[in-house]
Design a protein around this motif. Sequence first.
Motif, PDB file in Angstrom:
ATOM      1  N   HIS A  38      36.595  31.731  44.512  1.00  0.00           N
ATOM      2  CA  HIS A  38      37.410  32.075  43.358  1.00  0.00           C
ATOM      3  C   HIS A  38      36.945  32.941  42.074  1.00  0.00           C
ATOM      4  O   HIS A  38      36.289  33.489  42.187  1.00  0.00           O
ATOM      5  N   GLU A  39      37.861  32.949  41.733  1.00  0.00           N
ATOM      6  CA  GLU A  39      38.826  34.023  40.583  1.00  0.00           C
ATOM      7  C   GLU A  39      37.430  33.934  39.953  1.00  0.00           C
ATOM      8  O   GLU A  39      37.151  34.397  39.522  1.00  0.00           O
ATOM      9  N   SER A  40      37.170  32.689  39.552  1.00  0.00           N
ATOM     10  CA  SER A  40      36.414  32.910  38.105  1.00  0.00           C
ATOM     11  C   SER A  40      35.058  33.480  38.854  1.00  0.00           C
ATOM     12  O   SER A  40      33.885  33.654  38.075  1.00  0.00           O
ATOM     13  N   VAL A  82      35.001  36.234  39.651  1.00  0.00           N
ATOM     14  CA  VAL A  82      35.120  37.689  39.039  1.00  0.00           C
ATOM     15  C   VAL A  82      33.520  38.113  38.216  1.00  0.00           C
ATOM     16  O   VAL A  82      33.384  38.885  37.417  1.00  0.00           O
ATOM     17  N   ASN A  83      34.486  36.631  37.140  1.00  0.00           N
ATOM     18  CA  ASN A  83      33.715  36.835  35.214  1.00  0.00           C
ATOM     19  C   ASN A  83      32.272  36.391  35.136  1.00  0.00           C
ATOM     20  O   ASN A  83      31.768  36.517  34.885  1.00  0.00           O
ATOM     21  N   ALA A 129      36.276  41.440  42.916  1.00  0.00           N
ATOM     22  CA  ALA A 129      37.760  40.936  42.842  1.00  0.00           C
ATOM     23  C   ALA A 129      37.617  39.787  43.926  1.00  0.00           C
ATOM     24  O   ALA A 129      36.279  39.563  44.329  1.00  0.00           O
ATOM     25  N   LEU A 130      38.310  38.875  44.351  1.00  0.00           N
ATOM     26  CA  LEU A 130      38.467  38.183  44.540  1.00  0.00           C
ATOM     27  C   LEU A 130      38.810  38.344  45.955  1.00  0.00           C
ATOM     28  O   LEU A 130      39.122  39.025  46.509  1.00  0.00           O
TER      29      LEU A 130
END
Length: 600
Positions: free
Chosen positions: A82-84, A86-87, A152-153
Motif C-alpha cells: 500500500h502507498e502508506s 512507502v512512508n 514505491a508501491l
Amino acid sequence: MRAHVLLAATLPCAVALAAPAKADWHLLPAFSADPAVLLREGAKRKAQEGHAVHELLEDTRVTFDAQGRRETVYRYLFKVDHESGVNGWRTVGCAWAPWHQERPVIRARVITPDGRVHALDPGTLGEFPMNEDDTTLYDDRRKLAGPLPQLALGAVAEVEIVTRETAPVHASGTLVSLFLHQSVPVERTRVRVDAPEALPFRWKLSGLGPVQPQETRADGRIRLALDLGPMEPPEEREAYADPEAQPRPSLTFTTVPSWAAAAASYLEIAERQIAGADLAAWAGAALGDAADPREKINRLLARMNRTIRYTGVEFGEAGIVPRTPAETLKRGYGDCKDKAALLVALLRQAGIEARLALLETGPGQDVDPALPGLNHFDHAIVVVPGPEPLWIDATAEFARAGDLPFMDQGRRALIVDRATTGLVTIPAAPSTANLVLETREVFLADSGKARVVETSHPSGLAEMKLRSEFPPADPKKQRENLKKYMQGAYAARDLGACEVAEAADLERPFTLRLEALDCDMGITTDVDALVTLNAWDMSSRLRKLIPTSYDRKAKEPAQRRKQDLILPEPYAVEWRYRIAVPAGFEARPLPPPDRLPFGP
C-alpha cells in the motif's frame, strides 16, 4: 511504520517450517538473489487490509568470538503493498554505542516493479544522536539512518545491517534477546547463533509452544539454527493483563556463567566508585540529631532530593559505571545508578549497611531468572539488608524510606553483593498500604448550605502522588485548582482555609486539609437537613481502567475479557464522614450496609 527502524534485533513470530531446499533463494548470500525471483515471490501474497507491507524474510546471524565479542548480521526483505508503506518503511537505520561497538555497516537495494535495481548510496546515511530531545539524558549513543531509494508501491526492498562489538558491554558476559514477532505478515524467519564451546553459552526459546531450535556442537563451536515459517502478526494484547501469561515469542541466550558472576562483576565496578567517599560533613548536616535508622534515611533522602536532580550524563562507560559520590555532589545531578551509589555511601557514613540492587522496571515481562546477564537491567535502587530488607529508590523524589514506585514493586532484582547467588523478588505493597484516606467533616448550618472540611491522610503510592502535586509552586494557581476540586466534590461556592504539608518533608506523613464553603451537598431547611454522600466517586480510578457497557460515551459495548485483569496500582479508598447535626434536629437511621460486587 516499521517497528525496528533503529533496532536490528526484532523478528516476527512464526511456526516451525521444514528445512528449505538447497536451491531456495533464502539461503543465497545477501543481494545475490535474482531480482525477478524476488518480485515474483513478493507478488505471490495478496495485499492485506491493515498491513502496508509484508515481509519475505527476516534473517539474523549472531556470532561470538573467543573474547565474547558479538557480531550481528541482520537482513530483511519486504514488499510494499500500500502507498502508506512507502512512508512507513522508507527509512533504514541502526543504533550503536561507539565506546564498545564499531560503526554499523548498512547495505540495501530496492527492486522496482519494472525490474530495475536501485542500490542504497552510503553517502545518504547520516549519524544522529539517540536522545537529542531528552533533556534528562545525555550520552554518546548514535543512530545511523537514511532513506531507501526509489521505494514505491509494488517494490521489493532488501536490507542488511552489520554491527560488531570491539568489547563486550559487560565483563561478565552478554545477554541477548531476539524478539520473534513483527507487526506485519512474515513469510520466513531464520536465526543462526554461533559461539565458542569455551563460553558458558545457554539459551531459551519462549512463546512458540513445542518449537525448538536445532543445536549442534562441532569444531569447538555451539551452533543454534531456528527456521520459522509463514505467520500473521500476533493478536493485540489485552490491556492490564499478566505479561508472564503472554510471553513474547523470543530467543534469549547468554554467555554469563551465573547470577553470582554477574553480581560480582558489577560489585567490583560499584565498590571502586564508592570506596573512600568522605561524606561526613554532608551527611552530618542532613542527619542532625536523628537516631532512628529510618529517620536517618528519610533525612538523607530529603536533602538529596533538594540538592541532587535527576539527570544522566552517560558518555562511554558512564552508561554502566556510576559516578563517584563526590562527583555527583559536586555536579548536583545524577542518574539512577549515580544517586543509588551516593545513597549507599551516605548510609554507610551514617552507620547503616546498604547495597545496590539492579532491576528491570515494570510493567511488562520481567527478567528471566534462568538466564543470567546484566544487559536487561534498566534501573538501580538501594536495599538495606535485614530480616525484612528495606528497599529505597533514590530517584523517587517523594517516596519515604520503604515506599517504592509501582514500577519497582514485585520485580526481580539482583543485589550487588558477594553473597548473591540468584535474583530476589522485591515485595509488592498490598492495596491497603496504598490507602487514600479522607476524613470529611460536614458542618450543617442552622439554615442554608453546609461547610465541609476535608483532611487527607494518604499512604504509599497515594502519598507519593499527592506529594508530587504540591511542590513549591504558584500559590495563586494552586489555590485555583483546589477551588475547582472542592466545587466538583462538594458543590462548594468557595475554598476557605487551606493547609498543605511540606511535600519535601519525608520525616512526617503528608496531610492536606481543605475547607469548602457554602456547599450544596449539605442543606438545612425549616423541615429537615440533608447530606448527599456520593460514594460513586470512590471508584473513579477503577472506572478509568475498565471499559463498561453502560458508558454512554463508549462507541462500542465492552468486550468480555479473555484474561484476568491485573490492576496496575493496587489501592484502597476510605472516606470517613463526620456530620455535625444542627440543634433541634435528630438523625434518621442510616441505610443498612451494602456491597457492590465487581465481577467476574
